[in-house]
Design a protein around this motif. Structure first.
Motif, PDB file in Angstrom:
ATOM      1  N   HIS A  37      -7.621  -4.205  -8.360  1.00 45.52           N
ATOM      2  CA  HIS A  37      -7.957  -2.853  -7.902  1.00 45.52           C
ATOM      3  C   HIS A  37      -6.746  -2.281  -7.160  1.00 45.52           C
ATOM      4  N   PHE A  38      -6.201  -1.165  -7.677  1.00 42.72           N
ATOM      5  CA  PHE A  38      -5.021  -0.523  -7.104  1.00 42.72           C
ATOM      6  C   PHE A  38      -5.442   0.759  -6.385  1.00 42.72           C
ATOM      7  N   GLU A  39      -4.833   0.984  -5.233  1.00 39.94           N
ATOM      8  CA  GLU A  39      -4.981   2.235  -4.499  1.00 39.94           C
ATOM      9  C   GLU A  39      -3.581   2.733  -4.136  1.00 39.94           C
ATOM     10  N   PHE A  40      -3.237   3.925  -4.619  1.00 40.08           N
ATOM     11  CA  PHE A  40      -1.924   4.512  -4.370  1.00 40.08           C
ATOM     12  C   PHE A  40      -2.076   5.749  -3.492  1.00 40.08           C
ATOM     13  N   VAL A  41      -1.258   5.824  -2.456  1.00 41.01           N
ATOM     14  CA  VAL A  41      -1.179   7.005  -1.606  1.00 41.01           C
ATOM     15  C   VAL A  41       0.100   7.729  -1.978  1.00 41.01           C
ATOM     16  N   THR A  42      -0.019   8.922  -2.530  1.00 41.43           N
ATOM     17  CA  THR A  42       1.137   9.668  -3.041  1.00 41.43           C
ATOM     18  C   THR A  42       1.312  10.963  -2.266  1.00 41.43           C
ATOM     19  N   SER A  43       2.551  11.465  -2.290  1.00 37.85           N
ATOM     20  CA  SER A  43       2.876  12.738  -1.658  1.00 37.85           C
ATOM     21  C   SER A  43       2.577  13.874  -2.621  1.00 37.85           C
ATOM     22  N   THR A  44       2.164  15.007  -2.068  1.00 34.75           N
ATOM     23  CA  THR A  44       1.877  16.177  -2.897  1.00 34.75           C
ATOM     24  C   THR A  44       3.093  17.054  -3.112  1.00 34.75           C
TER      25      THR A  44
END
Length: 391
Positions: free
Chosen positions: A328-335
């Motif tokens: 299970h992957f969770e990515f926090v990305t910039s907008t």
């Protein structure tokens, strides 16, 4: 008093179709020095009978209607054997889904002080036996039960737990000829290709989990590419490390941090879920084990390394429940757009992170295959697990 001990031969781990060996010893301890003047007839201990049976119990929570087709008949559970009063599962909680035919070790045996008698119990597990499993919704537990009774005394039970592992997806009739044998061979042995079914299954298991075939995945969201992930193989054994790499070069979206978890998905057949007026999702349970969390802002490459615990159950499927494994992957990305990177700084100055970042989170699940891992103790004929009681 009589001491009863049971020793598992070859370790406590078995596979469906393999033989379970157990040496059961009945011992009458020597008398104290002040009681040796008594005759043997006065101190002789008599056992009326002793029987052995293997049972598998299934326990579920209250939201599951257990299917009656999976339970053994009442004769197998309560009567067990028409020749004795042996009923090992009479007072146990749960549903008996597997019960071997009881075997009588002896009838009417007398033991003098200091004398002991041993009996070897051997039984073959059915090919369709479910694995040992301890989940949140369903549990499968195996035990070898030795029942015995002294004259004019109540029945005593000795329970020896065992673990059963199943290779999910292994088709029947598969032989080692369909894959490359990776183990050393001896050309002078005539019985080289006369393996038992269990040995062939372990050989196929070794061949499946030893192959490395890197798989690359482009992870994207609505604004473009986030990362490129490489997983070196899809099939693992218990105790192995899941190793992969992340490539954040030539991406459209900046990744601030990521989290990867090893998860087990336990799904109960919806046909066996109790009807409720409110919508509910009691048929699925997801449990996370090892987790890796890492900040990756301005990082070009990163890696993944997650250990698979030895005490978990590999993937399997029965009429009642299906167990699968995934990453299970969770990515926090910039907008920010691709032209507005987080590394905006002048040469020769120290970079400091921005005080505020507009972010969004995306998730991704990658199925993987986890197979059993038979430890060296299971291949050692001298390895024994011993349990003793007094009756």
């Amino acid at each position: 008093m009589i001491e009863v001990s049971a020793k598992l031969i070859g370790g406590p781990i078995f596979m469906p179709g393999s033989k379970v060996g157990c040496c059961i010893t009945f011992t009458h301890p020597p008398l104290p020095s002040d009681s040796r003047s008594q005759s043997n007839n006065d101190v002789l201990e008599n056992l009326a009978w002793a029987s052995v049976q293997i049972n598998c119990l299934c326990l579920t929570n209250d939201s599951i209607n257990f299917p009656s087709v999976m339970c053994v008949t009442k004769d197998e559970k309560f009567l067990g054997n028409s020749e004795t009063s042996f009923a090992p599962c009479l007072t146990d909680n749960g549903h008996v889904v597997l019960s071997t035919k009881p075997k009588i070790l002896f009838c009417d045996v007398g033991l003098s002080p200091g004398e002991n008698k041993s009996y070897l119990y051997s039984e073959t597990l059915p090919n369709d036996a479910p694995p040992s499993y301890k989940g949140h919704l369903v549990k499968y537990a195996y035990k070898i039960t030795v029942g015995m009774q002294r004259l004019n005394s109540p029945i005593k039970l000795l329970r020896v737990p065992i673990r059963v592992v199943v290779i999910h997806g292994l088709t029947e009739g598969v032989t080692c000829e369909n894959s490359i044998d990776l183990s050393p061979s001896n050309p002078f042995l005539e019985s080289q290709y006369k393996h038992e079914e269990c040995d062939m299954a372990l050989q196929i298991l070794q061949n499946i989990t030893a192959k490395r075939s890197p798989n690359f995945y482009n992870i994207t969201n609505s604004r473009g590419k986030v990362a490129r992930f490489c997983l070196f193989k899809q099939a693992y054994r218990l105790g192995e490390d899941i190793v992969g790499t992340f490539d954040f070069e030539q991406t459209d979206v900046s990744c601030i941090e990521f989290t990867v978890s090893l998860q087990c998905e336990e799904a109960v057949n919806k046909d066996f879920i109790a009807v409720s007026p409110r919508p509910r999702k009691d048929n699925v349970s997801i449990v996370s084990y090892n987790t890796q969390h890492q900040f990756c802002a301005n990082t070009l490459k990163s890696f993944l390394q997650l250990a698979i615990p030895l005490n978990v159950t590999p993937a399997f499927s029965t009429l009642l429940v299906c167990v699968k494994w995934r990453l299970h992957f969770e990515f926090v990305t910039s907008t920010k757009t691709s032209g507005e990177r987080l590394d905006e700084t002048k040469e020769g100055t120290c970079w400091t992170g921005p005080e505020h970042i507009d972010i969004e989170t995306m998730v991704w699940d990658l199925p993987i295959q986890i197979y059993p891992s038979v430890p060296s103790i299971a291949n050692d004929p001298h390895a024994q697990t011993r349990i003793t009681i007094a009756i």
